[in-house]
Enzyme design. Structure first.
Site, PDB file in Angstrom:
ATOM      1  N   TYR A  16      -4.089  46.654 108.525  1.00 59.33           N
ATOM      2  CA  TYR A  16      -3.840  45.474 107.501  1.00 59.33           C
ATOM      3  C   TYR A  16      -2.418  45.172 107.791  1.00 59.33           C
ATOM      4  O   TYR A  16      -1.836  43.956 107.305  1.00 59.33           O
ATOM      5  CB  TYR A  16      -3.642  46.164 106.096  1.00 59.33           C
ATOM      6  CG  TYR A  16      -4.939  46.724 105.606  1.00 59.33           C
ATOM      7  CD1 TYR A  16      -6.109  45.880 105.221  1.00 59.33           C
ATOM      8  CD2 TYR A  16      -5.124  47.888 105.611  1.00 59.33           C
ATOM      9  CE1 TYR A  16      -7.212  46.560 105.039  1.00 59.33           C
ATOM     10  CE2 TYR A  16      -6.371  48.582 105.163  1.00 59.33           C
ATOM     11  CZ  TYR A  16      -7.348  47.635 104.901  1.00 59.33           C
ATOM     12  OH  TYR A  16      -8.537  48.081 104.354  1.00 59.33           O
ATOM     13  N   ASN A  20      -5.294  41.673  92.302  1.00 56.95           N
ATOM     14  CA  ASN A  20      -5.338  42.890  91.647  1.00 56.95           C
ATOM     15  C   ASN A  20      -4.111  43.763  91.575  1.00 56.95           C
ATOM     16  O   ASN A  20      -4.034  44.851  90.818  1.00 56.95           O
ATOM     17  CB  ASN A  20      -6.444  43.596  92.575  1.00 56.95           C
ATOM     18  CG  ASN A  20      -8.080  43.014  92.274  1.00 56.95           C
ATOM     19  OD1 ASN A  20      -8.098  42.641  91.096  1.00 56.95           O
ATOM     20  ND2 ASN A  20      -8.808  43.170  93.171  1.00 56.95           N
ATOM     21  N   HIS A  33      -2.344  39.253 102.820  1.00 61.26           N
ATOM     22  CA  HIS A  33      -2.277  40.396 101.680  1.00 61.26           C
ATOM     23  C   HIS A  33      -1.028  41.182 101.922  1.00 61.26           C
ATOM     24  O   HIS A  33      -0.544  41.580 100.867  1.00 61.26           O
ATOM     25  CB  HIS A  33      -3.442  41.252 101.666  1.00 61.26           C
ATOM     26  CG  HIS A  33      -4.020  41.370 100.296  1.00 61.26           C
ATOM     27  ND1 HIS A  33      -3.833  40.444  99.317  1.00 61.26           N
ATOM     28  CD2 HIS A  33      -4.641  42.272  99.769  1.00 61.26           C
ATOM     29  CE1 HIS A  33      -4.224  40.562  98.053  1.00 61.26           C
ATOM     30  NE2 HIS A  33      -5.132  41.628  98.298  1.00 61.26           N
ATOM     31  N   ASN A  50      -5.067  47.733  95.218  1.00 59.65           N
ATOM     32  CA  ASN A  50      -5.389  47.833  93.706  1.00 59.65           C
ATOM     33  C   ASN A  50      -4.843  48.815  92.785  1.00 59.65           C
ATOM     34  O   ASN A  50      -5.060  48.741  91.557  1.00 59.65           O
ATOM     35  CB  ASN A  50      -7.034  47.991  93.748  1.00 59.65           C
ATOM     36  CG  ASN A  50      -7.837  46.865  94.252  1.00 59.65           C
ATOM     37  OD1 ASN A  50      -7.112  45.931  94.757  1.00 59.65           O
ATOM     38  ND2 ASN A  50      -9.297  46.921  94.610  1.00 59.65           N
TER      39      ASN A  50
END
EC number: 3.1.1.29
Length: 199
Positions: free
Chosen positions: A18, A120, A23, A74
């Protein structure tokens, strides 16, 4: 007794998979702040990478914690609340840096409170802090394509990497995000909004 530290938390997902995704722009911005101020990271209760340092602006100095939650997006609130509670940091001394699809790439908008906007990580922090009233540096990553399934497109977009044109602009954008967080800490949210929201 409330601490005189500020907590700046950049949101993202841990792991190489990631690292360069939209994000993770919060992680990237906090990494830049750590580089600026010579802050190293260590684990906090397995929930976050946490660094402690001193920021300066002119003659002014401010002690800060820099945080990258390891809980995945999250559950970001678990890390932020754990650090806030452990170090007795007031909610009015928390800044959260995160990606925002409602803003064009390169745009920054600063706010406190209000809606999580479907993010989130922000929903989790609101829930764990029991309030939305903390400062946020919203960093625009643009919209996903509107064709096909909206949910799948959103997930693929935020977990996708920046395109070539965006990568070229990214260093300046990250510097603006870092500047915005510093301005909140030293000059307050209102002055920071005046400086960055109109760009």
């Amino acid at each position: 007794m409330a601490s005189d530290y500020w907590l700046i938390a950049g949101l993202g997902n841990p792991g190489a998979k990631y690292r360069n995704t939209r994000h993770n722009i919060g992680f990237m911005t906090v990494d830049l702040l750590a580089e600026r101020w010579g802050v190293g990271f260590a684990r906090h209760k397995g929930l976050a990478e946490l660094g402690k340092g001193l920021m300066t602006m002119g003659e002014r100095r401010q002690k800060v914690f820099l945080c990258k939650p390891l809980t995945y997006m999250n559950d970001s609130g678990q890390a932020v609340e754990s650090i806030r509670e452990y170090y007795h940091i007031g909610v009015d001394h928390i800044v959260v840096i995160h990606d925002d699809m409602d803003l064009d790439f390169g745009r920054i908008k600063l706010k406190s409170g209000g809606s999580a906007g479907g993010h989130n990580g922000i929903k989790s922090i609101d829930r764990c802090l029991h309030t939305p009233d903390y400062a946020r540096v919203r960093m625009g990553v643009g919209h996903a394509s509107r064709s096909g399934d909206a949910h799948d497109n959103t997930i693929n977009w935020v977990l996708g990497e920046f395109n070539a044109a965006q990568r070229k602009q990214l260093p300046e954008f990250l510097a603006d995000g870092a500047d915005a967080a510093e301005t909140i800490v030293f000059d307050g949210l209102t002055k920071a909004q005046d400086r960055f929201n109109g760009r």
